[in-house]
Design a protein around this motif. Structure first.
Motif, PDB file in Angstrom:
ATOM      1  N   ARG A   1       0.791  -1.269   0.115  1.00 14.68           N
ATOM      2  CA  ARG A   1       0.016   0.022   0.044  1.00 14.68           C
ATOM      3  C   ARG A   1       0.820   1.502   0.055  1.00 14.68           C
ATOM      4  O   ARG A   1       1.917   1.411   0.361  1.00 14.68           O
ATOM      5  CB  ARG A   1      -0.872   0.046   1.271  1.00 14.68           C
ATOM      6  N   GLY A   2       0.327   2.182  -0.818  1.00 13.97           N
ATOM      7  CA  GLY A   2       1.031   3.592  -0.709  1.00 13.97           C
ATOM      8  C   GLY A   2       0.978   3.881   1.106  1.00 13.97           C
ATOM      9  O   GLY A   2       0.082   3.710   1.742  1.00 13.97           O
ATOM     10  N   ILE A   3       1.662   5.042   1.332  1.00 16.44           N
ATOM     11  CA  ILE A   3       1.488   5.547   2.553  1.00 16.44           C
ATOM     12  C   ILE A   3       1.495   6.968   2.517  1.00 16.44           C
ATOM     13  O   ILE A   3       2.476   7.701   1.751  1.00 16.44           O
ATOM     14  CB  ILE A   3       2.540   5.206   3.655  1.00 16.44           C
ATOM     15  N   GLU A   4       0.664   7.668   2.803  1.00 19.95           N
ATOM     16  CA  GLU A   4       0.460   9.143   2.872  1.00 19.95           C
ATOM     17  C   GLU A   4       0.564   9.754   3.994  1.00 19.95           C
ATOM     18  O   GLU A   4      -0.051   9.738   5.103  1.00 19.95           O
ATOM     19  CB  GLU A   4      -0.999   9.633   2.105  1.00 19.95           C
ATOM     20  N   LEU A   5       1.501  11.098   3.959  1.00 19.83           N
ATOM     21  CA  LEU A   5       1.566  12.017   5.225  1.00 19.83           C
ATOM     22  C   LEU A   5       0.414  13.010   4.858  1.00 19.83           C
ATOM     23  O   LEU A   5       0.359  13.392   3.634  1.00 19.83           O
ATOM     24  CB  LEU A   5       2.936  12.774   5.131  1.00 19.83           C
ATOM     25  N   VAL A   6      -0.514  13.536   5.575  1.00 23.00           N
ATOM     26  CA  VAL A   6      -1.470  14.512   5.555  1.00 23.00           C
ATOM     27  C   VAL A   6      -1.269  15.504   6.745  1.00 23.00           C
ATOM     28  O   VAL A   6      -0.822  15.185   7.751  1.00 23.00           O
ATOM     29  CB  VAL A   6      -2.915  13.763   5.772  1.00 23.00           C
ATOM     30  N   ALA A   7      -1.065  16.817   6.275  1.00 26.80           N
ATOM     31  CA  ALA A   7      -1.430  18.100   7.046  1.00 26.80           C
ATOM     32  C   ALA A   7      -2.686  18.359   6.799  1.00 26.80           C
ATOM     33  O   ALA A   7      -2.984  19.093   5.894  1.00 26.80           O
ATOM     34  CB  ALA A   7      -0.182  18.927   6.634  1.00 26.80           C
ATOM     35  N   TRP A   8      -3.653  18.281   7.715  1.00 29.40           N
ATOM     36  CA  TRP A   8      -5.049  18.728   7.946  1.00 29.40           C
ATOM     37  C   TRP A   8      -5.117  20.385   8.039  1.00 29.40           C
ATOM     38  O   TRP A   8      -4.473  21.034   8.536  1.00 29.40           O
ATOM     39  CB  TRP A   8      -5.909  18.165   9.028  1.00 29.40           C
ATOM     40  N   MET A   9      -6.030  20.900   7.190  1.00 31.00           N
ATOM     41  CA  MET A   9      -6.359  22.349   6.960  1.00 31.00           C
ATOM     42  C   MET A   9      -7.095  22.726   8.389  1.00 31.00           C
ATOM     43  O   MET A   9      -7.952  22.143   8.517  1.00 31.00           O
ATOM     44  CB  MET A   9      -7.177  22.608   5.757  1.00 31.00           C
TER      45      MET A   9
ATOM     46  N   MET B   1     -10.695  21.812  12.910  1.00 26.80           N
ATOM     47  CA  MET B   1     -10.758  20.637  12.150  1.00 26.80           C
ATOM     48  C   MET B   1     -11.603  20.364  11.012  1.00 26.80           C
ATOM     49  O   MET B   1     -12.380  19.706  10.616  1.00 26.80           O
ATOM     50  CB  MET B   1     -11.239  19.424  13.361  1.00 26.80           C
ATOM     51  N   MET B   2     -11.442  21.754  10.272  1.00 30.39           N
ATOM     52  CA  MET B   2     -12.191  21.892   8.934  1.00 30.39           C
ATOM     53  C   MET B   2     -11.797  20.979   7.875  1.00 30.39           C
ATOM     54  O   MET B   2     -12.696  20.198   7.197  1.00 30.39           O
ATOM     55  CB  MET B   2     -12.065  23.328   8.522  1.00 30.39           C
ATOM     56  N   GLY B   3     -10.657  20.784   7.838  1.00 34.55           N
ATOM     57  CA  GLY B   3      -9.959  20.000   6.577  1.00 34.55           C
ATOM     58  C   GLY B   3     -10.361  18.379   6.774  1.00 34.55           C
ATOM     59  O   GLY B   3     -11.156  17.804   5.944  1.00 34.55           O
TER      60      GLY B   3
ATOM     61  N   HIS C   1      -9.322  15.940  18.247  1.00 36.58           N
ATOM     62  CA  HIS C   1      -8.308  15.704  17.138  1.00 36.58           C
ATOM     63  C   HIS C   1      -8.986  15.592  15.953  1.00 36.58           C
ATOM     64  O   HIS C   1      -9.896  14.861  16.000  1.00 36.58           O
ATOM     65  CB  HIS C   1      -7.248  14.611  17.812  1.00 36.58           C
ATOM     66  N   ASP C   2      -8.230  15.563  14.757  1.00 40.13           N
ATOM     67  CA  ASP C   2      -8.721  15.536  13.606  1.00 40.13           C
ATOM     68  C   ASP C   2      -8.901  13.851  13.492  1.00 40.13           C
ATOM     69  O   ASP C   2      -9.807  13.285  12.720  1.00 40.13           O
ATOM     70  CB  ASP C   2      -7.579  15.441  12.423  1.00 40.13           C
ATOM     71  N   ALA C   3      -8.030  13.051  14.010  1.00 38.27           N
ATOM     72  CA  ALA C   3      -8.577  11.457  14.156  1.00 38.27           C
ATOM     73  C   ALA C   3      -9.874  11.178  14.609  1.00 38.27           C
ATOM     74  O   ALA C   3     -10.346  10.126  14.066  1.00 38.27           O
ATOM     75  CB  ALA C   3      -7.155  11.030  14.887  1.00 38.27           C
ATOM     76  N   GLY C   4     -10.414  12.021  15.397  1.00 41.85           N
ATOM     77  CA  GLY C   4     -11.763  11.715  15.725  1.00 41.85           C
ATOM     78  C   GLY C   4     -12.773  11.620  14.537  1.00 41.85           C
ATOM     79  O   GLY C   4     -13.660  10.986  14.493  1.00 41.85           O
ATOM     80  N   LEU C   5     -12.613  12.683  13.689  1.00 38.81           N
ATOM     81  CA  LEU C   5     -13.307  12.670  12.559  1.00 38.81           C
ATOM     82  C   LEU C   5     -12.920  11.800  11.365  1.00 38.81           C
ATOM     83  O   LEU C   5     -13.897  11.106  10.724  1.00 38.81           O
ATOM     84  CB  LEU C   5     -13.173  13.878  11.867  1.00 38.81           C
TER      85      LEU C   5
END
Ligand SMILES: [Zn+2]
Length: 413
Positions: A121-129, A140-142, A362-366
């Motif tokens: 699998r690919g692994i993606e780093l994400v920086a949430w907006m 936590m809009m992004g 945290h973003d992880a909750g969404l």
């Protein structure tokens, strides 16, 4: 034992990157001021893209401004594993909240490259907006748009205090970035793991370097309007008054007494309290106040939340009261398999850890609404956060990155 990327996590590189990122928006008191979609935020995103491109990771931006760096997998049709956090800070924020999770994910990707470990699998780093919600509310809009909790249109239309919309600010950010791929919404995600400072004092107090986050406490918020009658402070007989302030304070005291538990898990806060007409010699005719009620167990939170209106009604005296619930975000329980994977990876590395709930959102909750998700915490000195004095030990940052790298590899290989 199979080769693991953790042995290639490079403490010096992580520290260099941490310092370079903290320099963008650095404040005199040692913190960071890098609000969402500001020039500093754009500069941080550009730096991340540059670091990714140095390792041949592809960079992409979605329509709400979430930034992705992708290390491709051998089977591109397989949904990718996601890891990251946010680059934005509070106006007087610290150097670790958000940026640690982004850098830990980057370090994990680089460790995989250095170890020469291909993944299916690919692994993606994400920086949430806009995680913080200080410039554009709510936070936590992004991650909310990606997980379907908010629409793109309503989000782009949100304006800051100066009237600049998310849409306009995002256009400015794009001008500061090199051309990036578009990442469509609805791209399937296999799993999401976010590393973060605890933002609480528990891990430091018990001397354990790693937290396996069980979930995120739920939060219900209310607006309460108490209506009485204005009267002269000298001439109106007290027995005939309808004093909205006395009624409101009785409500607050009654709820404060009711929402208590032995373990101190129920959090009850009245953070805003407005009195009308707010004049020294006038009996208050109206009071508006806010309630922020939190608990890690959704059932307990819902039961407490359901009692708010009745407690207020019972304490209203001769006044009228109206209770409006604004937010009813139930508690999140993170995926059992992801939590088990974090425990296993830490065990193999000889890292002691503690299961604990996150008391901050945290973003992880969404993201947990669209993919199995989990979080890794590292200790945060004295629990101080959203503050220029926020601090974490490099040793713990490295430990968290090592565990994260092995967890991501396990999910992607
Ligand atoms: Zn954060």
């Amino acid at each position: 034992m199979n080769a693991q990327p953790s042995s290639h996590v490079d403490a010096a590189r992580l520290q260099r990157r941490h310092q370079a990122l903290a320099a963008i928006g650095a404040t005199a008191a040692g913190g960071v001021d890098r609000q969402a979609l500001s020039a500093g935020d754009a500069q941080a995103m550009a730096l991340l893209v540059q670091w990714g491109r140095e390792r041949n990771f592809t960079a992409a931006l979605d329509a709400v401004g979430n930034l992705f760096l992708r290390r491709p997998g051998s089977q591109p049709q397989q949904p990718a594993v996601l890891s990251g956090s946010h680059l934005d800070t509070q106006p007087g924020g610290g150097r670790f909240d958000g940026s640690y999770g982004v850098l830990a994910a980057l370090e994990a990707l680089e460790a995989l490259e250095d170890a020469g470990l291909p993944c299916r699998r690919g692994i993606e780093l994400v920086a949430w907006m806009n995680e913080e919600g200080s410039r554009f509310a709510p936070g936590m809009m992004g991650s909310a748009v990606l997980s379907g909790g908010r629409t793109l249109a309503e989000t782009l239309a949100v304006a800051d205090a100066a009237g600049v919309t998310v849409e306009r600010a995002l256009q400015q950010v794009k001008q500061a970035l090199p051309p990036l791929d578009d990442r469509p919404f609805g791209t399937p995600v296999h799993a999401y793991v976010e590393a973060h400072i605890e933002q609480g004092p528990v891990l430091e107090q018990v001397g354990i370097p790693l937290g396996v986050v069980s979930g995120i406490q739920g939060k219900h918020t209310f607006r309460v309007e108490v209506r009485g009658e204005a009267a002269h402070a000298g001439t109106a007989p007290r027995r005939q008054r309808r004093d909205a302030l006395l009624a409101a304070t009785a409500m607050v005291q009654a709820m404060s007494a009711e929402f208590q538990d032995e373990a101190d898990l129920t959090k009850f806060t009245v953070g805003r309290f407005t009195v009308f007409p707010n004049a020294p010699s006038v009996v208050p005719r109206q009071v508006s106040f806010s309630i922020d009620l939190r608990h890690p167990d959704s059932a307990v939170l819902r039961a407490a939340s359901a009692r708010v209106a009745a407690i207020c009604a019972a304490a209203r005296g001769p006044c009228e009261v109206q209770v409006e619930r604004l937010v009813a975000a139930d508690a999140v329980t993170f995926d059992a398999e992801i939590r088990a994977r974090i425990h296993t990876a830490a065990e193999r590395l000889g890292v002691t850890r503690l299961d604990l709930p996150s008391l901050a959102g945290h973003d992880a909750g969404l993201v947990s609404q669209v993919a199995p998700s989990g979080m890794i915490f590292i200790p945060c000195h004295l629990g101080i956060t959203h503050h220029e004095q926020e601090s974490a030990e490099m040793e713990h940052m490295v430990t968290g990155a090592r565990v994260l790298a092995d967890v991501l590899y396990g999910l992607a290989r």
